[in-house]
Design an enzyme around this catalytic site. Structure first.
Site, PDB file in Angstrom:
ATOM      1  CB  CYS A   1      -8.742   1.648   7.473  1.00 63.06           C
ATOM      2  SG  CYS A   1      -8.145   0.983   5.907  1.00 63.06           S
TER       3      CYS A   1
ATOM      4  CD  GLU B   1      -2.788  -1.265   2.460  1.00 63.14           C
ATOM      5  OE1 GLU B   1      -2.471  -0.763   3.541  1.00 63.14           O
ATOM      6  OE2 GLU B   1      -3.914  -1.740   2.223  1.00 63.14           O
TER       7      GLU B   1
END
Lengths: 638, 638
Positions: B404, B311
């Site tokens: 998230c 990420e």
């Protein structure tokens, strides 16, 4: 091998084909012999792969033999055996036989032969053929055994693997108490057909056919096998099956999916089984799969496999350049598949793909020096990235923990003699053009053919026919699909040869010393991809003859990704000493100018400032032999 | 909050800012309130995240509370609290307080408060702050506590988190027996500064400063911590450290690297600490990092993070479109960082990025209906791919195991009131244009400002100033960087306002009811990327005002990846009812014709057949609200 109903061609054996050392392929084969084969042996030795067959590892010793180590050693044995066919040397033979004896010594009393599952996890033998390469390793050992037998005449390893195959046949099958399994990594299927051809034992063909036919049947063996291990059937089973080409029976598969190397090996094995059993339905499935990969999923370099994740095929037309996986092994697998389809159909379209993959996406997998390797072969590298961001290495590696690619390269290069010529009825086929000689029996006559050519740098091929006595037969010369005009003469006079399925047929009564001259016009071509390929819209690639070109950063001051090629730019091919001697393509191009940006990342378009530059394209197969940096095969058209 | 040496602006509080429900942002905030917030609560409830705070999980019960579950609940609390500021409702308040009480009940006697490490792995508390989000969860709980306190006035959660912060301060630090650790996922740094601001307790700022300063120091805490767990220091430690922005002390970092969300949170926390402590060196580091991300690593959509793997941020200029990660959370993190830099510098370049990210790469993360989410926000999807090959989903998901992003979206949207206005000295800053009202005290005067605008679809903004008594102050109106021409009138007469750091300053004596009119010209712009971005060479994007556009497959018959845009094509903006009411861009484009290919994948270039088509571009933030399919932001120029 006799011709079969579904087998039209019989390749010449390795001992019958000699490459001239200084031809393009001959150079690479020589480097393979003198550099790469010894390196592969050394790496297998250093990493413990060879000595693992001594079976003296015990826990908690470090470096336990890995599940697929056997296959690397097997592929070295196979390659070394092939090479001995034309270059017998007692030292090499000794080293080879020593490894063969070591492998043989590891066989268990019941015929089983796998280092990892004998000494590291003996209790887990045959409990996870989906994931753990057990039958895959067996397949590579069989290929090695057949190669060793064919070159040396020794049955030592062949008999060992025969017993192992018998053991496998006792474990897997549709009989009572047998596992209805098949390997998650296809390979043993094609290997068993080789065993059948070498020994004449039908049981090996039957086992291969069982493994092919059982694949993808329901209820699914991999779920049953997982349950037997006490694992829940996985929610992602269907995806998993697809990645292993086990999502449906192979005859129902019409799209090449999943792990690219596995797909190529499986489809090769299917073609083998179809050829040997005369199974037209299975061969029809092979043709569908072939058409799918060749017209939807193949890079212009002959690379296959679009995804790093899962080392997998992409969807139709999904051919991203920079993130291309195009594993060296997968292109080799494509060549294996193509070779079988060529033998089955005698259609040059399969040889065209062999040539495309070999001259581009496979040779790119090994350095010119023979001692460094690529695992994946992307079609673009944006070299401005620093290591953190680099998505693909532009530096070949000395070896890999998973060393399938180097050991696959050595066996392909050592076996290239089998790809150049084949025979059918009263015809001698020439599939590839490479300086050297071939000798074969043709309808009771000894025929020898000498090729003199600077191919692929030049399209002129001079062929001298030698016969022990004059006689009529056909010489079948492949006219590559890339070639739009050619000239053919026999003894200096034009010869109007009919062309069918890509071969110019020269049927005549041949006398000793007859001269055939084929001139394939080889202009620089701009090539475009089908617009269904999103990543190549608006782009053009350069090709000359079978050679696909690329631009490397070390030849350019402007960043390679900023270079585009005007449609009208004149392109010049020039023979240079660079990179072992090759033809480069040069001309005028345009580079976006980085000036006037003041550090901004985005700005309104007024005009994009460009400058004219000279560019030089080099053969893709030879990239990354100088300095690291950006590279691209496809250029923006302008 | 008083102005500090390194803090130029003070944002208005949430209760001071009201959005008109039918404005562009107002609509999304209303949907957030009525749809997304309840959904987030329900998902947290259904998945056990909320009830985990009952602390009644025991092995071997299923679904053990995960290490980062606490953070999702905290983010819901934070968002729900923000929303109450302008929309108090007793039912919502009850639900919020119930969750707050539940969280409070989970606090241990020593102040510790983490569900996973209390009931699942109690023996592992504080043994792996590198990987396990323990301090990260604490940070989110602190942010929630501060939000709850600010909106409700209740100290319940604030006091709980104060005790937890005290506990953390006893464990971590440079004192004897303390761990010199800091979290692998930054977050607590900025949260502790919020705790400091809410309570006035300097110790929280000190702890934040310690965590910022200790990061990346040698000998490396993460190696010591690993050794304490009995793990070998990892060979890849330096890469690991870099992915966590812990490869060197933060003041020495000048490139934004590693996990994108962590980077944004860390740099936000650094800016907070610098502002509160007056640390000019630390703020200088923040500016370097800002310049790096804003001029080298930011997508045109305000997305950051080029790599799915890790990420992670890419290298400079590495901004691939189809494989863009551009996590919704990372763009939110960029906005958090930008907001702090804006407060510190009062420079509109930071507000420009807030606007870019908010209107494009963040709103794209949640469907118009408010109930579906994107985790990553690619700039291209080649929709011709079938699911096996699809590299990015073009379908938003209802929730994620790692949730998230949805919980980050709800708290950002619920807190947008803090981003529109701020004050400094005798000035009221307007950063964003959105219909609604703001009220604040300015030099002892009550000033209220009413905005009427159809922004971002139209560049006209009418502002009405209300004052309880006439007086002089400055109204600072942001002139967006995308705007090349604007007009400004006060009470119908042109006003020559000086512009500095992106704000037009209207300094005058204001009377109640004064009218200001700002007209930002908003033509359709073709935007190009710096040629150093390899993936955008030869491409153009469309932008109008702050809105970045894209082409979706459902508006086109020709495959979107085959469409290119002639430089001369006229582009028309048109208000339509589509997608909740928006402006689309239409015009003539060119599509490569797929005819004449006969199934071939490659062929020599003669000419590429194209056809003229009409195209329609829609706001990128609104894509994937109709049917799945291809999408692209960048089009080939022609």
């Amino acid at each position: 091998m006799p011709a079969k109903p579904l087998r039209k061609l019989t390749p010449l054996g390795l001992a019958q084909v000699v490459f001239l050392d200084d031809g393009f392929l001959g150079q690479r084969i020589r480097t393979n012999r003198n550099v790469t084969l010894p390196i592969a042996y050394r790496r297998c030795k250093e990493t413990g792969r060879i000595d693992a067959f001594r079976m003296d590892w015990k826990p908690p010793m470090p470096n336990p033999p890995h599940k697929f180590w056997d296959s690397d050693v097997a592929k070295w044995v196979e390659a070394a055996a092939y090479d001995l066919a034309t270059h017998p040397q007692s030292e090499r033979r000794k080293r080879l036989d020593a490894v063969v004896n070591l492998i043989a010594s590891a066989q268990q009393s019941d015929g089983y032969l796998n280092v990892h599952y004998t000494i590291v996890e003996p209790e887990k033998r045959w409990t996870n053929v989906r994931d753990n390469h057990e039958l895959y390793c067996a397949g590579h050992l069989m290929e090695a055994a057949v190669a060793h037998y064919r070159t040396t005449g020794s049955r030592k390893m062949l008999d060992v693997l025969g017993r192992y195959a018998d053991h496998i046949a006792s474990v897997f099958g549709r009989g009572e108490g047998q596992k209805r399994g098949y390997c998650g990594h296809p390979e043993i299927e094609l290997a068993l057909v080789k065993m059948y051809r070498a020994t004449g034992e039908r049981k090996y063909l039957d086992l291969a056919k069982y493994l092919v036919d059982e694949r993808g049947q329901q209820p699914h063996f991999y779920d049953a096998e997982a349950a037997a291990r006490g694992e829940d059937p996985r929610a992602d089973s269907p995806q998993c099956w697809q990645s292993l080409q086990a999502h449906k029976p192979v005859r129902e598969q019409n799209e090449v999916v999943g792990h690219a190397v596995r797909a190529m090996y499986l489809h090769s094995g299917m073609a083998d089984v179809a050829m040997e059993t005369g199974d037209a339905g299975l061969m029809a499935a092979c043709r569908k799969l072939w058409d799918n990969v060749a017209t939807r999923k193949m890079y212009i370099t002959g690379g296959v496999g679009s995804h790093n994740t899962g080392e997998a095929m992409g969807a139709n037309y999904e051919l991203p350049n920079e993130t291309a996986y195009a594993e060296t092994c997968a292109s080799i697998g494509l060549v294996l598949f193509a070779r079988r389809m060529l033998e089955a159909h005698a259609d040059a379209k399969y040889a065209d793909v062999i040539e495309r993959a070999l001259y581009n996406g496979i040779l790119s997998g090994v350095s010119l020096s023979g001692d460094k390797f690529f695992y994946s072969n992307p079609l673009a590298v944006n070299g401005c990235y620093k290591p953190e961001g680099r998505r693909h290495q532009d530096v070949r590696q000395e070896w890999f923990n998973v060393s399938c690619c180097p050991t696959n390269v050595i066996r392909l290069l050592a076996s290239l003699g089998e790809y150049v010529y084949s025979t059918a009825d009263n015809a001698l086929y020439v599939h590839l053009y490479a300086s050297g000689t071939a000798t074969t029996e043709l309808a009771g006559r000894t025929v020898s053919l000498k090729q003199q050519t600077d191919y692929p740098w030049d399209g002129q091929v001079a062929l001298t026919v030698r016969v022990d006595r004059p006689g009529a037969f056909s010489l079948m010369l492949r006219i590559p699909a890339w070639c739009r005009r050619y000239k053919l003469t026999v003894n200096g006079k034009g010869f109007a040869a009919p062309v069918a399925r890509g071969y110019a047929r020269i049927t005549r009564k041949w006398s000793d010393g007859d001269q055939v001259r084929l001139v394939l016009e080889m202009p620089v071509e701009r090539v475009v991809a089908n617009p269904a390929v999103p990543d190549n819209v608006g782009k053009v690639a350069l090709q000359r003859g079978p050679i696909v070109y690329c631009l490397e950063q070390c030849d350019h001051a402007a960043p390679v990704p900023s270079i585009s090629l005007p449609d009208k730019a004149k392109l010049t091919a020039r023979r240079v000493r660079l990179l072992g001697g090759c033809v480069v393509i040069e001309g005028a191009a345009t580079a976006v100018s980085p000036a006037d940006w003041k550090g901004n990342l985005y700005r309104p378009y007024r005009e994009v400032q460009t400058k004219k530059i000279r560019f030089r394209a080099v053969p893709y197969s030879l990239w990354a032999n100088r300095r690291p940096g950006a590279m691209t095969v496809w250029l923006a058209r302008q």
